[in-house]
Design a protein around this motif. Structure first.
Motif, PDB file in Angstrom:
ATOM      1  N   THR A  52       0.822  -1.218   0.000  1.00 22.88           N
ATOM      2  CA  THR A  52       0.000   0.000   0.000  1.00 22.88           C
ATOM      3  C   THR A  52       0.851   1.262   0.000  1.00 22.88           C
ATOM      4  OG1 THR A  52      -0.123   0.022   2.418  1.00 22.88           O
ATOM      5  CG2 THR A  52      -1.862  -1.160   1.243  1.00 22.88           C
ATOM      6  N   GLU A  53       2.123   1.145  -0.371  1.00 26.30           N
ATOM      7  CA  GLU A  53       3.006   2.304  -0.279  1.00 26.30           C
ATOM      8  C   GLU A  53       3.779   2.615  -1.556  1.00 26.30           C
ATOM      9  OE1 GLU A  53       5.545   2.083   3.089  1.00 26.30           O
ATOM     10  OE2 GLU A  53       3.903   1.994   4.545  1.00 26.30           O
ATOM     11  N   SER A  54       3.968   1.643  -2.442  1.00 23.70           N
ATOM     12  CA  SER A  54       4.781   1.881  -3.636  1.00 23.70           C
ATOM     13  C   SER A  54       4.090   2.863  -4.576  1.00 23.70           C
ATOM     14  CB  SER A  54       5.048   0.565  -4.371  1.00 23.70           C
ATOM     15  OG  SER A  54       5.787  -0.307  -3.554  1.00 23.70           O
ATOM     16  N   ARG A  55       4.848   3.858  -5.034  1.00 24.53           N
ATOM     17  CA  ARG A  55       4.279   4.854  -5.950  1.00 24.53           C
ATOM     18  C   ARG A  55       5.341   5.474  -6.852  1.00 24.53           C
ATOM     19  NH1 ARG A  55       4.196  10.141  -3.515  1.00 24.53           N
ATOM     20  NH2 ARG A  55       5.161  10.185  -1.473  1.00 24.53           N
ATOM     21  N   ALA A  56       6.361   4.677  -7.178  1.00 23.17           N
ATOM     22  CA  ALA A  56       7.420   5.179  -8.048  1.00 23.17           C
ATOM     23  C   ALA A  56       6.931   5.338  -9.481  1.00 23.17           C
ATOM     24  CB  ALA A  56       8.627   4.243  -8.006  1.00 23.17           C
ATOM     25  N   THR A  57       5.920   4.568  -9.866  1.00 24.33           N
ATOM     26  CA  THR A  57       5.344   4.648 -11.212  1.00 24.33           C
ATOM     27  C   THR A  57       3.821   4.675 -11.081  1.00 24.33           C
ATOM     28  OG1 THR A  57       5.161   2.246 -11.506  1.00 24.33           O
ATOM     29  CG2 THR A  57       7.263   3.269 -12.103  1.00 24.33           C
ATOM     30  N   PRO A  58       3.126   5.142 -12.121  1.00 24.47           N
ATOM     31  CA  PRO A  58       1.647   5.102 -12.072  1.00 24.47           C
ATOM     32  C   PRO A  58       1.102   3.697 -11.884  1.00 24.47           C
ATOM     33  CG  PRO A  58       2.393   6.523 -13.863  1.00 24.47           C
ATOM     34  CD  PRO A  58       3.614   5.827 -13.334  1.00 24.47           C
ATOM     35  N   GLU A  59       1.771   2.715 -12.491  1.00 24.52           N
ATOM     36  CA  GLU A  59       1.312   1.332 -12.354  1.00 24.52           C
ATOM     37  C   GLU A  59       1.406   0.876 -10.889  1.00 24.52           C
ATOM     38  OE1 GLU A  59       2.690   1.941 -16.537  1.00 24.52           O
ATOM     39  OE2 GLU A  59       3.523   2.378 -14.560  1.00 24.52           O
ATOM     40  N   GLN A  60       2.523   1.187 -10.247  1.00 28.61           N
ATOM     41  CA  GLN A  60       2.675   0.820  -8.835  1.00 28.61           C
ATOM     42  C   GLN A  60       1.654   1.545  -7.971  1.00 28.61           C
ATOM     43  OE1 GLN A  60       6.756   1.718  -7.872  1.00 28.61           O
ATOM     44  NE2 GLN A  60       7.487  -0.316  -8.425  1.00 28.61           N
ATOM     45  N   LEU A  61       1.476   2.833  -8.237  1.00 30.99           N
ATOM     46  CA  LEU A  61       0.545   3.629  -7.429  1.00 30.99           C
ATOM     47  C   LEU A  61      -0.879   3.105  -7.567  1.00 30.99           C
ATOM     48  CD1 LEU A  61      -0.246   6.017  -5.642  1.00 30.99           C
ATOM     49  CD2 LEU A  61      -0.265   7.456  -7.687  1.00 30.99           C
ATOM     50  N   ALA A 105      -3.373   1.196 -15.221  1.00 36.60           N
ATOM     51  CA  ALA A 105      -2.905   2.576 -15.397  1.00 36.60           C
ATOM     52  C   ALA A 105      -2.610   2.863 -16.860  1.00 36.60           C
ATOM     53  CB  ALA A 105      -1.667   2.815 -14.543  1.00 36.60           C
ATOM     54  N   HIS A 106      -3.088   4.001 -17.341  1.00 39.06           N
ATOM     55  CA  HIS A 106      -2.852   4.409 -18.718  1.00 39.06           C
ATOM     56  C   HIS A 106      -2.761   5.934 -18.779  1.00 39.06           C
ATOM     57  CE1 HIS A 106      -7.192   4.311 -18.002  1.00 39.06           C
ATOM     58  NE2 HIS A 106      -7.305   5.270 -18.906  1.00 39.06           N
ATOM     59  N   GLN A 107      -2.027   6.428 -19.741  1.00 31.26           N
ATOM     60  CA  GLN A 107      -1.755   7.858 -19.830  1.00 31.26           C
ATOM     61  C   GLN A 107      -2.933   8.600 -20.450  1.00 31.26           C
ATOM     62  OE1 GLN A 107       1.952   8.743 -21.756  1.00 31.26           O
ATOM     63  NE2 GLN A 107       2.097  10.773 -20.833  1.00 31.26           N
ATOM     64  N   ARG A 108      -3.338   9.708 -19.798  1.00 34.77           N
ATOM     65  CA  ARG A 108      -4.443  10.518 -20.294  1.00 34.77           C
ATOM     66  C   ARG A 108      -3.985  11.884 -20.794  1.00 34.77           C
ATOM     67  NH1 ARG A 108      -9.502   9.677 -18.123  1.00 34.77           N
ATOM     68  NH2 ARG A 108     -10.164  11.293 -19.599  1.00 34.77           N
ATOM     69  N   ALA A 109      -2.866  12.367 -20.253  1.00 34.09           N
ATOM     70  CA  ALA A 109      -2.322  13.663 -20.653  1.00 34.09           C
ATOM     71  C   ALA A 109      -0.811  13.582 -20.522  1.00 34.09           C
ATOM     72  CB  ALA A 109      -2.886  14.784 -19.786  1.00 34.09           C
ATOM     73  N   GLU A 112      -0.154  13.036 -16.786  1.00 37.33           N
ATOM     74  CA  GLU A 112      -1.259  12.535 -15.977  1.00 37.33           C
ATOM     75  C   GLU A 112      -1.697  11.165 -16.461  1.00 37.33           C
ATOM     76  OE1 GLU A 112      -5.732  13.941 -14.526  1.00 37.33           O
ATOM     77  OE2 GLU A 112      -4.222  15.403 -15.130  1.00 37.33           O
ATOM     78  N   TRP A 113      -1.875  10.262 -15.503  1.00 35.00           N
ATOM     79  CA  TRP A 113      -2.323   8.902 -15.789  1.00 35.00           C
ATOM     80  C   TRP A 113      -3.610   8.628 -15.026  1.00 35.00           C
ATOM     81  CZ3 TRP A 113       0.875   4.576 -17.881  1.00 35.00           C
ATOM     82  CH2 TRP A 113       2.017   5.050 -18.549  1.00 35.00           C
ATOM     83  N   SER A 114      -4.348   7.660 -15.518  1.00 30.80           N
ATOM     84  CA  SER A 114      -5.596   7.259 -14.863  1.00 30.80           C
ATOM     85  C   SER A 114      -5.643   5.743 -14.716  1.00 30.80           C
ATOM     86  CB  SER A 114      -6.816   7.737 -15.662  1.00 30.80           C
ATOM     87  OG  SER A 114      -6.920   9.138 -15.648  1.00 30.80           O
ATOM     88  N   ALA A 115      -6.517   5.293 -13.849  1.00 34.66           N
ATOM     89  CA  ALA A 115      -6.799   3.860 -13.678  1.00 34.66           C
ATOM     90  C   ALA A 115      -8.200   3.766 -13.100  1.00 34.66           C
ATOM     91  CB  ALA A 115      -5.775   3.193 -12.766  1.00 34.66           C
ATOM     92  N   ALA A 116      -8.749   2.562 -13.073  1.00 33.54           N
ATOM     93  CA  ALA A 116     -10.085   2.369 -12.504  1.00 33.54           C
ATOM     94  C   ALA A 116     -10.135   1.035 -11.772  1.00 33.54           C
ATOM     95  CB  ALA A 116     -11.156   2.418 -13.595  1.00 33.54           C
ATOM     96  N   PHE A 117     -10.994   0.976 -10.763  1.00 35.15           N
ATOM     97  CA  PHE A 117     -11.185  -0.269 -10.022  1.00 35.15           C
ATOM     98  C   PHE A 117     -12.640  -0.388  -9.616  1.00 35.15           C
ATOM     99  CE2 PHE A 117     -10.188   2.926  -6.850  1.00 35.15           C
ATOM    100  CZ  PHE A 117     -11.037   2.651  -5.790  1.00 35.15           C
ATOM    101  N   THR A 118     -13.027  -1.557  -9.186  1.00 33.45           N
ATOM    102  CA  THR A 118     -14.385  -1.800  -8.710  1.00 33.45           C
ATOM    103  C   THR A 118     -14.341  -2.129  -7.227  1.00 33.45           C
ATOM    104  OG1 THR A 118     -14.240  -4.133  -9.329  1.00 33.45           O
ATOM    105  CG2 THR A 118     -15.200  -2.615 -10.947  1.00 33.45           C
ATOM    106  N   ALA A 119     -15.355  -1.663  -6.513  1.00 34.31           N
ATOM    107  CA  ALA A 119     -15.490  -1.945  -5.084  1.00 34.31           C
ATOM    108  C   ALA A 119     -16.955  -1.816  -4.712  1.00 34.31           C
ATOM    109  CB  ALA A 119     -14.649  -0.986  -4.247  1.00 34.31           C
ATOM    110  N   SER A 120     -17.490  -2.830  -4.071  1.00 34.46           N
ATOM    111  CA  SER A 120     -18.906  -2.824  -3.656  1.00 34.46           C
ATOM    112  C   SER A 120     -19.828  -2.435  -4.803  1.00 34.46           C
ATOM    113  CB  SER A 120     -19.095  -1.870  -2.469  1.00 34.46           C
ATOM    114  OG  SER A 120     -18.385  -2.315  -1.340  1.00 34.46           O
ATOM    115  N   ASP A 121     -19.611  -3.046  -5.968  1.00 31.94           N
ATOM    116  CA  ASP A 121     -20.444  -2.816  -7.163  1.00 31.94           C
ATOM    117  C   ASP A 121     -20.337  -1.387  -7.678  1.00 31.94           C
ATOM    118  OD1 ASP A 121     -21.394  -5.450  -7.104  1.00 31.94           O
ATOM    119  OD2 ASP A 121     -23.006  -4.917  -5.715  1.00 31.94           O
TER     120      ASP A 121
END
Length: 261
Positions: A52-61, A105-109, A112-121
């Motif tokens: 819950t701590e790695s954030r060197a890259t967007p993928e890790q974050l 994670a994918h580049q949007r600008a 700037e990168w974005s990602a998405a996840f699901t939680a509780s529907d």
């Protein structure tokens, strides 16, 4: 006289009690069961701890953020200044169940990168930008990915040449709608507190949009008040901008109320 040899009867040795053996086995079983329970169930010493701590890259974050939602450990992953709605999001996620990365994670600008996840529907999108010590999450949006910022720069742009408070206020509102942090900060008065500057950025990190409904020019007070109608996180709310019209460097925005008039 012959004396007979003494007769010695054979005596069977007493049987050893096995009580101690059963007690020992019972203790071993109980101890092993307790270690297994605490190791695999709670608190889970044998489980692999989620990162819950790695954030060197967007993928890790993005992976750390999803793991952080699952374990309610997000504090280290947010940007110092983030969207206002992300605070509400954090409260919602505290009672959610499960979290799985659905869009890597994918580049949007440019930065700037974005990602998405699901939680509780729910589907949740996050926006990530580079910050001190690695990447950080600047916004979280339920229902989709946040729109990218125009720029992640936080230094004010050169102050525009404005003649009136109303003009300064309108440029400020336009900058918010265009999600342009440097342009919005450029028309703030130099003496506004840091909390106001941070608050302006929080609104821009979200996706608020405002319309100027009316402008009151207070000549005697050398002030202009712009009354706004805004859409903040999908909810219609009023807003208010006050300018200082006789500032030394020209008319500027002295205060901004993003959800009240």
């Amino acid at each position: 006289m012959t004396y007979g040899q003494p007769q010695y009867g054979y005596q069977q040795p007493p049987k050893k009690s096995k009580t101690w053996l059963w007690v020992t086995l019972t203790l071993v079983i109980l101890l092993a069961g307790g270690v297994a329970f605490t190791g695999w169930v709670t608190p889970g010493f044998f489980k692999t701890k989620l990162d819950t701590e790695s954030r060197a890259t967007p993928e890790q974050l993005s992976r750390s953020f999803v793991n952080g939602v699952a374990e309610d450990r997000l504090s280290r992953l947010w940007c110092p200044v983030r969207s206002k709605r992300s605070y509400t999001f954090e409260q919602t996620m505290a009672v959610s169940e499960g979290a799985q990365l659905s869009t890597p994670a994918h580049q949007r600008a440019e930065q700037e990168w974005s990602a998405a996840f699901t939680a509780s529907d729910m589907t949740v999108g996050i926006a990530m930008i580079p910050g001190e010590g690695g990447w950080c999450v600047r916004d979280a949006k339920i229902g989709g990915e946040p729109e990218p910022l125009r720029s992640i720069e936080t230094k004010p742009a050169p102050r525009p040449d404005v003649k009136t408070g109303e003009e300064a206020g309108n440029k400020f509102v336009d900058a918010i709608n265009e999600r342009d942090i440097p342009a919005a900060l450029a028309v703030l008065c130099g003496k506004v507190p840091d909390t106001t500057r941070d608050g302006v950025q929080q609104i821009i990190h979200g996706e608020a949009r405002y319309t100027v409904e009316k402008a009151d020019v207070l000549t005697t007070a050398k002030q202009t008040v712009l009354h706004l109608s805004g859409l903040v996180d999908g909810v219609r709310k009023p807003g208010r901008v006050e300018t200082e019209d006789d500032a030394e460097s020209g008319p500027c925005v002295a205060s901004f109320s993003p959800d009240s008039d």
